[in-house]
Scaffold this active site. Structure first.
Site, PDB file in Angstrom:
ATOM      1  N   HIS A 100       0.879  -1.169   0.000  1.00 50.86           N
ATOM      2  CA  HIS A 100       0.000   0.000   0.000  1.00 50.86           C
ATOM      3  C   HIS A 100       0.918   1.221   0.000  1.00 50.86           C
ATOM      4  O   HIS A 100       2.016   1.176   0.567  1.00 50.86           O
ATOM      5  CB  HIS A 100      -0.837   0.114   1.268  1.00 50.86           C
ATOM      6  CG  HIS A 100      -1.742  -1.045   1.554  1.00 50.86           C
ATOM      7  ND1 HIS A 100      -1.315  -2.188   2.161  1.00 50.86           N
ATOM      8  CD2 HIS A 100      -3.071  -1.194   1.350  1.00 50.86           C
ATOM      9  CE1 HIS A 100      -2.334  -3.008   2.310  1.00 50.86           C
ATOM     10  NE2 HIS A 100      -3.416  -2.442   1.829  1.00 50.86           N
ATOM     11  N   ASP A 103       2.329   1.971   3.342  1.00 46.91           N
ATOM     12  CA  ASP A 103       3.287   1.028   3.944  1.00 46.91           C
ATOM     13  C   ASP A 103       4.713   1.461   3.674  1.00 46.91           C
ATOM     14  O   ASP A 103       5.618   1.173   4.446  1.00 46.91           O
ATOM     15  CB  ASP A 103       3.195  -0.382   3.318  1.00 46.91           C
ATOM     16  CG  ASP A 103       1.815  -0.963   3.325  1.00 46.91           C
ATOM     17  OD1 ASP A 103       1.020  -0.586   4.185  1.00 46.91           O
ATOM     18  OD2 ASP A 103       1.550  -1.822   2.443  1.00 46.91           O
TER      19      ASP A 103
HETATM   20  C1  XLS Z   1      -7.522  -6.600   4.288  1.00 45.07           C
HETATM   21  C2  XLS Z   1      -7.048  -6.810   2.938  1.00 45.07           C
HETATM   22  C3  XLS Z   1      -5.975  -5.849   2.459  1.00 45.07           C
HETATM   23  C4  XLS Z   1      -5.831  -5.914   0.969  1.00 45.07           C
HETATM   24  C5  XLS Z   1      -5.079  -4.773   0.373  1.00 45.07           C
HETATM   25  O1  XLS Z   1      -8.257  -7.410   4.833  1.00 45.07           O
HETATM   26  O2  XLS Z   1      -6.647  -8.144   2.832  1.00 45.07           O
HETATM   27  O3  XLS Z   1      -4.767  -6.090   3.096  1.00 45.07           O
HETATM   28  O4  XLS Z   1      -5.224  -7.107   0.553  1.00 45.07           O
HETATM   29  O5  XLS Z   1      -5.591  -3.557   0.740  1.00 45.07           O
END
Ligand code: XLS
Ligand code: CA
Ligand code: CA
Length: 439
Positions: A100, A103
């Site tokens: 993300h 991140d």
């Molecule tokens: C959350 C999601 C998230 C997505 C990406 O539950 O898994 O991490 O994979 O935003």
């Protein structure tokens, strides 16, 4: 360069009998399975958020593992995360990562400052990628963490929030493209509702579709050639998420004419939260031509939330890989470990144990899936079960040659259905066990 994980070296394949916890028992990257190397079939990816950011917090307690890598100043922390990510990928032999925007770089005091932070770290990632050959499986925007998104981002009641989300996604797409990302994910973190008493569902969904259309058009205009994915999830953080499951998302995409632009990123834990099996969601995607990528993890069936555990259930990884192989294998997608070590597994070594466990579980799954296909009994049984469609009245129905009147006449002449065969569920389950555990 200073190593962040000094106690662990390069992880190699030592075979099923090895008692070395820091070795692969089943994942042999260069071994050919089903016409490709295991590495090409599995396309493993590290999740930046869990691995470099999540510190083991839960609703009852603060973090149990530091992810600052000895740094204090925000940008220094995020530079250290980048070095740590590449060290991990190198040592584990993982070729891809997913991230993300939030991140990889810290939020600044303004959008402009945040974007400058992103640009700086993107430059560092480009350099590290060039040196190591590592690649981006997909990027995404975190449009759910900041308080401004408390009522949603693309589905927010406030148009200013929508504009902010669009600005954030624009930048995330630019970074993903600059890093050569093979995909871009939409996961509807807060795109849903808590109560219908305050919600205009029709407008919210129309707006989400608008944002997605604008994103695709913009991304293509700047030369992004990767795949777009939606990642279904039924709930959490909102009570009800609009991207509930693969079928719901398909209906949404088709309504708004987005079905040619998006595939699915299917997460195991989200499938089970939606009361489906992981295999069910993969199959729905495959038969509708929208299979794309996988978030490889597992949930806990006694718990009603998204535990994001590393996948170790080999039965599930086998059924997953069976669907992946049936779909023709991954193209731009892969197996992203959207998984974190438990709060109590808080040492750097635990990160390695976790990834090794997940990679070995999928290596086993791939081996079993390929053997199931080569064995042929499952496919043969299914083909036989539907054989009545190959000739006679079945072939006429399929070709559109049979009218309701003709079917009535046919049934009257038949008198009764005489050939309903057993579904042989237990026989088939036992074949799977034989293939899994037989010599
Ligand atoms: C959350 C999601 C998230 C997505 C990406 O539950 O898994 O991490 O994979 O935003
Ligand atoms: Ca996920
Ligand atoms: Ca999850």
């Amino acid at each position: 360069m200073k190593q962040m994980f000094e106690t662990v070296g390069k992880i190699t394949y030592e075979g099923p009998k090895s008692r070395n916890p820091l070795a692969f028992r089943f994942y042999q990257p260069d071994e050919m399975i089903g016409g490709k190397t295991m590495r090409e079939q599995l396309r493993f990816s590290l999740s930046y958020w869990h691995t470099l950011c999540a510190e083991g917090t839960d609703m009852f307690g603060s973090g149990t593992m530091a992810k600052t890598f000895g740094e204090k100043e925000p940008m220094a922390v995020y530079r250290a995360k980048a070095y740590a990510a590449f060290e991990l990928m190198e040592k584990l032999g993982i070729d891809y990562f997913c991230f993300h925007d939030r991140d990889i770089a810290p939020e600044g005091r303004s959008l402009a400052e945040t974007n400058r932070n992103l640009d700086e770290i993107t430059g560092l990632l480009q350099q590290l990628m060039q040196e190591s050959g590592k690649k981006v499986l997909w990027g995404t925007a975190n449009c759910f963490g900041h308080p401004r998104y408390m009522h949603g981002a693309g589905t927010a009641p406030n148009a200013d929030v929508f504009a902010f989300a669009a600005a954030q996604i624009k930048k995330a797409v630019e970074i993903t493209a600059a890093l050569g990302g093979e995909g871009y994910v939409f996961w509807g973190g807060r795109e849903g509702y808590e109560t219908l008493l305050n919600t205009n569902m029709g407008l919210e969904q129309d707006n989400m579709a608008r944002l997605m259309r604008m994103t695709v058009d913009y991304a293509r205009s700047i030369g992004f050639t990767g795949d777009f994915y939606i990642e279904p999830k039924p709930k959490e953080p909102t009570k009800h998420q609009y991207d509930f499951d693969v079928s719901t998302v398909l209906a949404f995409l088709r309504k708004y004419g987005l079905d040619k632009d998006f595939k699915m990123n299917i997460e195991a834990n989200h499938a089970t939260l939606a009361q489906h099996t992981f295999q069910h969601e993969l199959t729905v995607a495959r038969i509708n031509g929208v299979f794309g990528s996988v978030d490889a993890n597992q949930g806990d069936l006694q718990l009603g939330w998204d535990t994001d555990q590393f996948p170790t259930n080999v039965y599930d990884t086998a059924m997953c890989m069976l669907e992946v192989l049936r779909a023709g294998g991954f193209t731009k997608g892969g197996l992203n470990f959207d998984a974190k070590t438990r709060r109590g597994s808080n040492t750097p070594e635990d990160i390695f144990h976790a990834y090794i466990a997940g990679m070995d579980a999928f290596a086993l799954g791939l081996r079993i899936a390929q053997r199931l296909l080569e064995d042929g009994r499952l496919d043969e049984f299914v083909a036989q079960r539907y054989a009545s469609w190959n000739s006679g009245i079945g072939a006429d129905i399929m070709a559109g040659r049979a009218s309701m009147e003709q079917l009535e006449q046919y049934a009257l002449e038949l008198g009764e259905v005489s050939t309903n065969q057993s579904g042989r569920q237990e026989y088939l389950e036992n074949i799977v066990n034989q293939i899994m555990f037989g010599a």
